[in-house]
Design an enzyme around this catalytic site. Structure first.
Site, short mmCIF file in Angstrom:
data_model
loop_
_atom_site.label_atom_id
_atom_site.label_comp_id
_atom_site.label_asym_id
_atom_site.label_seq_id
_atom_site.Cartn_x
_atom_site.Cartn_y
_atom_site.Cartn_z
N TYR A 58 4.47 0.24 -2.94
CA TYR A 58 4.30 -0.27 -4.30
C TYR A 58 5.43 -1.24 -4.66
O TYR A 58 5.93 -1.23 -5.78
CB TYR A 58 4.25 0.89 -5.31
CG TYR A 58 3.11 1.83 -5.09
CD1 TYR A 58 1.82 1.45 -5.45
CD2 TYR A 58 3.28 3.08 -4.52
CE1 TYR A 58 0.75 2.30 -5.25
CE2 TYR A 58 2.21 3.93 -4.30
CZ TYR A 58 0.95 3.54 -4.67
OH TYR A 58 -0.11 4.38 -4.46
N LYS A 70 -6.76 12.79 -8.40
CA LYS A 70 -6.25 11.45 -8.09
C LYS A 70 -7.40 10.54 -7.71
O LYS A 70 -8.43 11.00 -7.21
CB LYS A 70 -5.28 11.55 -6.92
CG LYS A 70 -4.44 10.31 -6.67
CD LYS A 70 -3.44 10.59 -5.57
CE LYS A 70 -2.79 9.34 -5.05
NZ LYS A 70 -1.91 9.63 -3.93
N HIS A 100 -10.48 -2.82 1.06
CA HIS A 100 -10.48 -3.72 2.21
C HIS A 100 -11.32 -3.17 3.37
O HIS A 100 -12.15 -3.90 3.92
CB HIS A 100 -9.04 -3.99 2.67
CG HIS A 100 -8.33 -5.02 1.84
ND1 HIS A 100 -8.13 -4.86 0.49
CD2 HIS A 100 -7.79 -6.21 2.16
CE1 HIS A 100 -7.48 -5.92 0.03
NE2 HIS A 100 -7.27 -6.76 1.03
N ARG A 130 -8.01 14.91 1.30
CA ARG A 130 -6.79 15.44 1.91
C ARG A 130 -5.62 15.41 0.95
O ARG A 130 -4.79 16.32 0.92
CB ARG A 130 -6.44 14.67 3.19
CG ARG A 130 -7.29 15.04 4.38
CD ARG A 130 -6.69 14.51 5.69
NE ARG A 130 -6.51 13.07 5.67
CZ ARG A 130 -7.48 12.18 5.88
NH1 ARG A 130 -8.70 12.59 6.11
NH2 ARG A 130 -7.23 10.88 5.85
N ASP A 173 -0.67 15.13 4.26
CA ASP A 173 -1.74 14.58 5.07
C ASP A 173 -1.28 13.30 5.74
O ASP A 173 -0.33 12.66 5.31
CB ASP A 173 -2.99 14.33 4.22
CG ASP A 173 -2.88 13.06 3.41
OD1 ASP A 173 -1.95 12.98 2.59
OD2 ASP A 173 -3.68 12.15 3.63
N HIS A 214 0.82 -1.21 0.00
CA HIS A 214 0.00 0.00 0.00
C HIS A 214 0.86 1.26 0.00
O HIS A 214 0.54 2.24 -0.65
CB HIS A 214 -0.92 -0.03 1.22
CG HIS A 214 -2.00 0.99 1.19
ND1 HIS A 214 -3.21 0.76 0.57
CD2 HIS A 214 -2.07 2.25 1.66
CE1 HIS A 214 -3.96 1.83 0.68
NE2 HIS A 214 -3.30 2.74 1.34
N HIS A 228 -10.40 2.20 -1.32
CA HIS A 228 -10.60 1.83 0.08
C HIS A 228 -11.38 0.52 0.12
O HIS A 228 -12.43 0.42 0.73
CB HIS A 228 -11.31 2.94 0.85
CG HIS A 228 -10.49 3.43 2.00
ND1 HIS A 228 -11.03 3.92 3.17
CD2 HIS A 228 -9.15 3.48 2.19
CE1 HIS A 228 -10.05 4.26 3.99
NE2 HIS A 228 -8.91 4.02 3.43
N GLU A 242 -4.18 5.31 12.14
CA GLU A 242 -4.65 6.00 10.95
C GLU A 242 -5.89 6.83 11.28
O GLU A 242 -6.82 6.94 10.47
CB GLU A 242 -4.90 5.01 9.80
CG GLU A 242 -3.59 4.39 9.32
CD GLU A 242 -3.72 3.53 8.08
OE1 GLU A 242 -4.80 3.49 7.47
OE2 GLU A 242 -2.71 2.88 7.74
#
Lengths: 224, 767
Positions: free
Chosen positions: B53, B93, B99, B118, B276, B50, B97, B320
């Site tokens: 990469y 962009k 999972h 953000r 962010d 995540h 989300h 998070e």
């Protein structure tokens, strides 16, 4: 006319309203910060849409206690004109400047779409309008006596209707009692509405009927 | 360093956190000592797919990232930035989300929206719109799986609506489809676009030793701890236990954070860098800003605003919690920063300083808990070249139906009311798609068209830029042929833009795939990225950034490969904005492009024949590009009244959809006889009506323009065939095929298309 647009934390239609007042209606507009206690000599106070204070507790319930609202209440008691749109309408009801309450939509879903509206009373007569709504808690509620009083005093401004202008349950997008979409105070100088007229003032955006609504409001407060 | 783990604990803990043995050896080598528990946690999230990469990076290098309008390239910052002229730029962009949404759909989707917003305002841009791309398993039926999938859909839609509506951003576009391949692993990809002036660009860099590091926004809690690692694993039966790895969103706080940050940015001096805290929270924002700034960062965790007492350093670094940002302020401007956030009733605290030594140094209670070279966590993270292997080739015979007229007629109604093709009004009605007064073509058209005001405060009446946006991906096509499927997605997206009159300027991609350690899955990823790269090069547009989401598989297996793409385009003249719907009766209906193809990969094959097989539709990139040029030319010359591309459901569905204007519908009579029995091949009725080959568009035009349309089409070598006329809305919709006439009640078709999703969502489980 100088408009004061109140910015609560979480207001999000403030810039839209500013755009319409300044560039489409060609009038003066300024923002009023919720922590301020000065209305800056504004003639009209506008409470915009959005999620003031995140809609926590109840929509509009916390905004009512903002410092600026004390000044707005004083403005109202002097007979000053106020318009509340969507969350602004909810704030007006919570502040008891308008009667009744706005509760969760019958479907329990947020609903954003254009609706057909039928005007009534001296200001809007039988005008048919096509204006968007966008809310999760726009179901107008009042007691049977309260509703009777609204009808008797001609305080209902707009009802949800069919494209042909008939008031039907099928065309009621949120379950509002008697299809009520907008009302005014007994002195007709405080207007509250769930529809967003500021979103319907330019042909590019699909309708200019919101402009009719603003003009009727201006007409009303200049005569009443 | 105190509190380091012994060697045995290091390896067992590292394995538990998802680090391989090789990676753990690397950690020991980098540190030159055993790590602390917190350090291992930091490595595990930063080296997760995540954040790093590590499996996909070599493939992403193929994407074209440069171009005359590129101001910030993909991968350099949180989002790429493109010039749109007159000193203005856009920043956009897409991010997944998946999972979190699988186990907690409402919060999973909501925080996805919060995160991508953000990413945009951290660049200095004001976010102005949202869009999304969603995938779910089968939602029809009374069985528990269908019920669960309906719950997922309802929860995801409500979550997106909750966050987007509250923060005051219109959700203007989206695409949703349903297939058993997404059973147990829905996809939630969310897109945000913002605008800014060139001089207002902000970077995520920590530079200038001695500059203060300021934490702003919500307090840190225990939610979403190590979410990035969770997102880099397969979903299993046990994933529900990971619910604490899902964050909880508060759009109200983010709205304040957004306004406070944009207000602060008006001061050109105060902010050196900003990032962010998204995936991997405080960890990622500190080491990434330090690495980009070629510097180090030292922070004290006791100074971090915390929601509860006794948070350990591991939790604080890996939390998070949402709605938080890290600001590198210029020394001496601390008060400006702190006061701005105070005005907006947000927490802000100086938690550390920028250093020179390249280290990310974390202290708690005055004692070091982590000390790691920042670049080793980011740019120099391990990279893997995984094995790619195509699946054993299977026979790809196109499905061949043999249907009579009655069955063909019934098929159109069935397709229009299937969830993938049916109107998505039940969904987009829950999204505020009009706030900010920019939505000119709203959901329901081929692409959304938005106007962006520029210079509002200085001019008497605002000037506008007009941008168009479309998202696409057909996982069904990609499953049959990931290279062509990915190309088809890019070209369809560009075709959608061309239909509204826009020229594409940039693309962002969201690569949703299964576990890359499965060589077949990695092969799909390799093929799809190659397809996107080739298509972008051909269209002349850069990839401006994106997201990779791997490990999208449940115990049932991997999802269909789903390389979702979103393309943004510009429309130079607002009079060129073209709708998808036929606007009035008495217009000619034309087909641009030829109608032939087999039924492989079509919704008809899946829904009517029950076959998800066959070859993928074929693509001719040169023809495709010529069609886009033709469309823009015809639109600019004012020759056409509407344009709608043929995609899912083929030509018949496209014609019907053109007749579905919600307010002013019209009907149509089309004669397709001329397409029967083309030279050197046979074409069945079903193939003609329902194949999903690309490169074709249904347009309507005034009959006086017929000659012009023919001439222009000829010049572009695109077939143009007049196939019918639009008729009043109460006339039947008819499709003539030689002696056979298929007749439909337009209003009935519309109603089955318009209400299908709502009816399905009201189904109750059988008890």
């Amino acid at each position: 006319m100088k408009w004061g647009i109140v910015r609560f934390p979480g207001s999000n239609c403030d810039q839209d309203l500013y755009h319409v007042i300044r560039y489409i209606l060609g009038q003066k507009a300024t923002y009023l910060w919720h922590k301020d206690t000065d209305l800056q000599n504004c003639d009209i106070i506008a409470l915009p849409g959005g999620f003031s204070y995140g809609d926590y507790l109840r929509c509009g319930a916390i905004a009512r206690f903002s410092p600026i609202m004390q000044e707005v209440l004083a403005h109202a008691s002097r007979g000053g004109p106020i318009i509340g749109i969507c969350n602004g309408f909810q704030v007006l009801c919570e502040s008891q400047l308008l009667p009744g309450a706005l509760i969760r939509n019958r479907t329990l879903h947020f609903v954003c779409q254009h609706v057909h509206l039928l005007g009534e009373g001296p200001a809007l007569k039988q005008t048919k309008l096509y204006v968007p709504i966008a809310h999760g808690e726009g179901c107008y509620y009042n007691s049977p006596d309260g509703l009777k009083k609204l009808e008797y005093e001609n305080q209902i401004l707009l009802r949800y209707c069919s494209p042909q202008g008939t008031i039907t349950e099928e065309d009621n997008p949120n379950g509002s009692l008697n299809n009520i979409a907008a009302i005014c105070s007994p002195n007709r100088r405080i207007w509250g509405m769930m529809p967003h007229p500021e979103r319907a003032c330019e042909a590019a955006l699909g309708s200019t009927d919101g402009l009719t609504l603003f003009r009727c409001f201006l007409q009303q407060i200049s005569t009443a | 360093m105190n509190n380091t783990l012994n060697t045995q604990d290091t390896f067992t803990t590292a394995a538990r956190l998802g680090l391989t043995e090789h990676e753990t050896q690397l950690v020991l080598q980098i540190l030159g000592r055993n790590p602390t528990f917190t350090e291992l946690g930091i490595f595990s999230v930063m080296w997760s797919e995540h954040c790093s990469y590590k499996c996909s990076k070599p493939l992403l290098k193929k994407f074209p990232t440069t171009g005359s309008s590129v101001i910030i390239k993909a991968g350099e910052e949180n989002a790429g930035i493109l010039d749109i002229g007159d000193g203005w730029a856009i920043c956009f962009k897409i991010e997944s989300h998946n999972h979190p949404s699988a186990i907690e759909p409402f919060q999973g989707a909501a925080t996805g929206v919060g995160g991508i917003i953000r990413d945009i305002f951290t660049m200095g841009a004001r976010p102005i719109l949202l869009a999304n791309s969603l995938r779910f398993g089968e939602i029809r039926g009374h069985n528990p799986q269908a019920l669960h999938n309906r719950r997922l859909l309802a929860g995801v839609v409500a979550g997106i609506a909750h966050y987007g509506n509250c923060i005051g951003l219109p959700t203007v576009a989206g695409e949703v489809s349903f297939d058993p391949a997404y059973e147990g692993n829905p996809l939630v990809n969310v897109f945000c676009l913002g605008i800014l002036r060139h001089q207002d660009i902000r970077l995520g860099r920590a530079s200038g030793p001695g500059n203060p590091v300021i934490y702003v926004g919500a307090k840190t809690g225990r939610d979403g701890v190590a979410g990035a690692s969770f997102a880099s694993r397969d979903l299993t039966e046990d994933s529900k236990k990971d619910r604490p790895a899902v964050q909880v969103g508060d759009p109200f706080t983010e709205k304040l954070l957004l306004e406070a940050c944009l207000e602060l940015f008006q001061d050109a001096e105060a902010v050196v860098g900003i990032q962010d805290m998204g995936a991997a929270g405080l960890t990622c924002s500190t080491c990434e800003t330090a690495a980009r700034g070629n510097s180090g960062i030292e922070i004290e965790l006791d100074l971090v605003p915390q929601r509860e007492t006794d948070l350990d350093s591991f939790s604080i670094m890996l939390s998070e919690s949402q709605e938080r940002m890290l600001i590198i302020a210029r020394k001496g401007h601390e008060d400006r920063v702190l006061n701005t956030f105070k005005k907006w009733d947000l927490d802000a605290a100086i938690i550390g300083t920028v250093t020179e030594d390249g280290l990310m140094r974390v202290n708690q209670h005055g004692t070091p808990v982590a000390e790691i070279p920042a670049r080793r966590l980011t740019n120099e993270a391990p990279i893997y070249r995984l094995l790619a292997q195509p699946p054993a080739s299977s026979t790809h015979i196109p499905p061949q139906p043999n249907l009579n007229n009655l069955e063909l007629t019934a098929a159109l109604g069935a397709l229009l009311s299937s969830p993938t093709i049916a109107s998505k009004r039940w969904i987009y009605r829950q999204f505020d798609h009009m706030v900010r007064l920019g939505t000119i073509l709203s959901p329901g058209h081929d692409a959304a068209v938005i106007r962006i005001p520029i210079h509002e405060d200085s001019a008497e009446s605002p000037a506008y830029k007009y941008i168009a946006l479309s998202l696409d991906c057909n996982g069904h096509h990609c499953a049959l042929d990931p290279y062509t499927g990915a190309q088809l997605a890019v070209y369809e997206c560009a075709r959608n833009l061309a239909c509204t009159g826009a020229r594409p300027i940039g693309l962002t991609d969201n690569l949703n795939f299964g576990n890359p350690h499965n060589p077949h899955v990695f092969w799909q990823l390799e093929q799809a990225t190659e397809g996107i790269a080739q298509a972008c090069i051909h269209l002349g547009i850069p990839v401006t950034g994106g997201n990779v989401s791997l490990y999208n598989q449940s115990p049932l297996g991997p999802i269909d490969p789903t390389p979702t793409v979103a393309i943004v385009g510009l429309i130079d003249d607002p009079s060129h904005i073209t709708p998808s719907y036929f606007p009035t009766p008495e217009l000619d209906i034309w087909l641009l492009g030829h109608p032939y193809g087999h039924l492989g990969g079509s919704q008809f094959a899946k829904e009517i024949l029950g076959k998800k097989s066959g070859p993928c539709p074929q693509l001719n990139p040169e023809q495709e590009l010529a069609l886009h040029h033709l469309l823009r030319q015809l639109i600019a010359q004012g020759h056409i009244a509407s344009a709608h591309d043929c995609s899912e459901g083929g030509l018949a569905v496209a014609i019907a959809e053109c007749c579905f204007h919600p307010l002013h519908p019209v009907s149509a009579h089309c004669d397709l006889t001329c397409f029967l029995n083309p030279p050197a091949q046979t074409c069945s009725f079903a193939e003609l009506l329902y194949n999903e080959f690309p490169t074709r568009v249904v347009i309507s035009a005034n009959q006086n323009n017929a000659q012009k349309i023919l001439e222009s089409a000829q010049a572009h070598h695109i077939p143009a065939t007049k196939i019918g006329r639009t008729t009043p809305h109460d006339s039947p919709l008819t499709l003539q095929l030689a002696n056979h006439k298929l007749t439909f009640d337009r209003a009935q078709l519309y109603s089955s298309w318009a209400t299908a999703l709502e009816s399905i969502m009201q189904l109750q489980p059988t008890t």
